[in-house]
Design a protein around this motif. Sequence first.
Motif, short mmCIF file in Angstrom:
data_model
loop_
_atom_site.label_atom_id
_atom_site.label_comp_id
_atom_site.label_asym_id
_atom_site.label_seq_id
_atom_site.Cartn_x
_atom_site.Cartn_y
_atom_site.Cartn_z
N ASN A 1 0.82 -1.25 0.03
CA ASN A 1 -0.15 0.17 -0.05
C ASN A 1 0.79 1.27 -0.03
N PHE A 2 0.34 2.48 -0.07
CA PHE A 2 0.96 3.74 0.07
C PHE A 2 2.13 3.74 1.07
N PHE A 3 1.66 3.22 2.39
CA PHE A 3 2.60 3.64 3.45
C PHE A 3 3.86 2.64 3.23
N ASP A 4 3.78 1.52 2.50
CA ASP A 4 4.89 0.52 2.40
C ASP A 4 5.65 1.56 1.19
N LEU A 5 5.13 2.03 0.30
CA LEU A 5 6.00 2.85 -0.65
C LEU A 5 6.77 4.05 -0.05
N VAL A 6 6.10 4.72 0.88
CA VAL A 6 6.90 5.75 1.57
C VAL A 6 8.18 5.37 2.35
N GLU A 7 7.68 3.82 3.00
CA GLU A 7 8.73 3.30 3.77
C GLU A 7 9.92 2.86 3.00
N VAL A 8 9.67 2.21 1.61
CA VAL A 8 10.62 1.76 0.78
C VAL A 8 11.62 2.72 0.19
N VAL A 9 11.15 4.02 -0.13
CA VAL A 9 11.67 5.27 -0.56
C VAL A 9 12.80 5.76 0.46
N SER B 1 18.35 5.74 2.73
CA SER B 1 19.24 6.04 3.97
C SER B 1 20.39 5.54 3.86
N GLU B 2 21.15 5.49 4.81
CA GLU B 2 22.59 5.31 5.14
C GLU B 2 23.17 3.94 4.34
N GLY C 1 21.06 2.42 2.28
CA GLY C 1 20.21 2.31 0.99
C GLY C 1 20.99 2.30 -0.45
N CYS C 2 20.29 2.79 -1.52
CA CYS C 2 20.74 2.76 -2.77
C CYS C 2 21.90 3.93 -3.08
N PRO C 3 23.06 3.65 -3.40
CA PRO C 3 23.97 4.75 -3.73
C PRO C 3 23.42 5.85 -4.43
N TRP C 4 22.79 5.40 -5.66
CA TRP C 4 21.99 6.31 -6.74
C TRP C 4 20.96 7.04 -6.08
N ASP C 5 20.30 6.37 -5.50
CA ASP C 5 18.99 7.11 -4.72
C ASP C 5 19.36 8.21 -3.67
N LYS C 6 20.43 7.80 -2.87
CA LYS C 6 21.00 8.77 -2.05
C LYS C 6 21.42 10.15 -2.62
N GLU C 7 22.01 9.90 -3.71
CA GLU C 7 22.79 11.06 -4.57
C GLU C 7 21.87 11.90 -5.06
N GLN C 8 20.57 11.56 -5.28
CA GLN C 8 19.53 12.51 -6.04
C GLN C 8 18.99 13.52 -5.25
N THR C 9 18.89 14.73 -6.05
CA THR C 9 18.32 16.02 -5.45
C THR C 9 17.01 16.40 -6.08
N PHE D 1 9.26 10.87 -3.50
CA PHE D 1 10.79 10.77 -3.48
C PHE D 1 11.08 12.19 -3.25
N HIS D 2 10.57 13.25 -3.73
CA HIS D 2 10.82 14.68 -3.33
C HIS D 2 10.26 14.96 -2.11
N SER D 3 9.28 14.37 -1.58
CA SER D 3 8.78 14.83 -0.11
C SER D 3 9.67 14.16 0.62
N GLN D 4 10.25 13.07 0.46
CA GLN D 4 11.36 12.27 1.44
C GLN D 4 12.60 13.06 1.44
N ILE D 5 12.91 13.80 0.50
CA ILE D 5 14.21 14.47 0.44
C ILE D 5 13.72 15.69 1.39
N GLU D 6 12.75 16.45 1.34
CA GLU D 6 12.40 17.46 2.25
C GLU D 6 12.10 16.95 3.72
N ALA D 7 11.81 15.66 3.97
CA ALA D 7 11.56 15.33 5.21
C ALA D 7 12.84 14.99 5.80
#
Length: 267
Positions: free
Chosen positions: A11-19, A24-25, A27-35, A75-81
């Motif tokens: 569900n949606f909450f799983d998506l938020v948690e996966v992102v 996270s530390e 996590g995925c090197p590529w995802d961590k680099e994104q802005t 994803f953009h929301s997680q960056i701000e979180a």
Amino acid sequence: MDNTLSKERYNFFDLVEVVKILRSENGCPWDKEQTHESMKSNLIEETYEVIDAIDKRDPYLLKEELGDLLLQVVFHSQIEAERSNFSIDDVIDSLVKKLIYRHPHVFGDVRLKNSDEVLKRWEDLKLKSKNNASEEGIFSDFTTALPALILAYKAQRKAKNVGFDWKEADGILEKIKEEVDEFKGVMNSNDRDKMLDEVGDILFSVVNLARFFGIHPEDALRLSTLKFIKRFVLMEKIIKEDNLKISDLSIEKLDLYWEKAKKLETR
């Protein structure tokens, strides 16, 4: 989150948690680099892929593309979180509050007769919700980072919602003729700035004509472009069947093949 990867349905909450995990530390090197900046092109591409799925009338493809677009929002929301500015919950909270506030004819006692009244009321409420909106005007919070046709359409619609609009289509048609005549007056001048300005005025007036009749110019131009591509592909097929190469044909010959393709389309 230990059981997330083994669930049969997410569900949606799983998506938020996966992102969150991807960023996270460990996590995925590529995802961590994104802005925000590095993801802008992805956001645009995913939006147009949703549109493509809609045009293809493919519900399964649409489901997939909507998921990709939703990922961009999360994803953009997680960056701000991570910056402690806001979370996806804050985004949703703000959105729901705005929808309720701007639909008093649904969630309140206001009575509106049609869509035009709804749009006008929407603009009025948007102005009231902004500080010093009456002083800043209707374009104070207007987003200009849009494709040009959509930008023109939205600007004209905003003006219409405060009463600034053509009374009849004949006036717009005369305006288009006037702008074409003005372009004719500069097209042999080699002044590209003037030609750019006049072509822009022609396009803006054509957008006005489409909008006046409730036609979105983006949809109209997309339809015509897809029709052009389909007919061109058919023309290429006919030329190939005649054992000819398209690059060897004169424009007169190509026009004849174009008409053949056009006739085959209408059968």
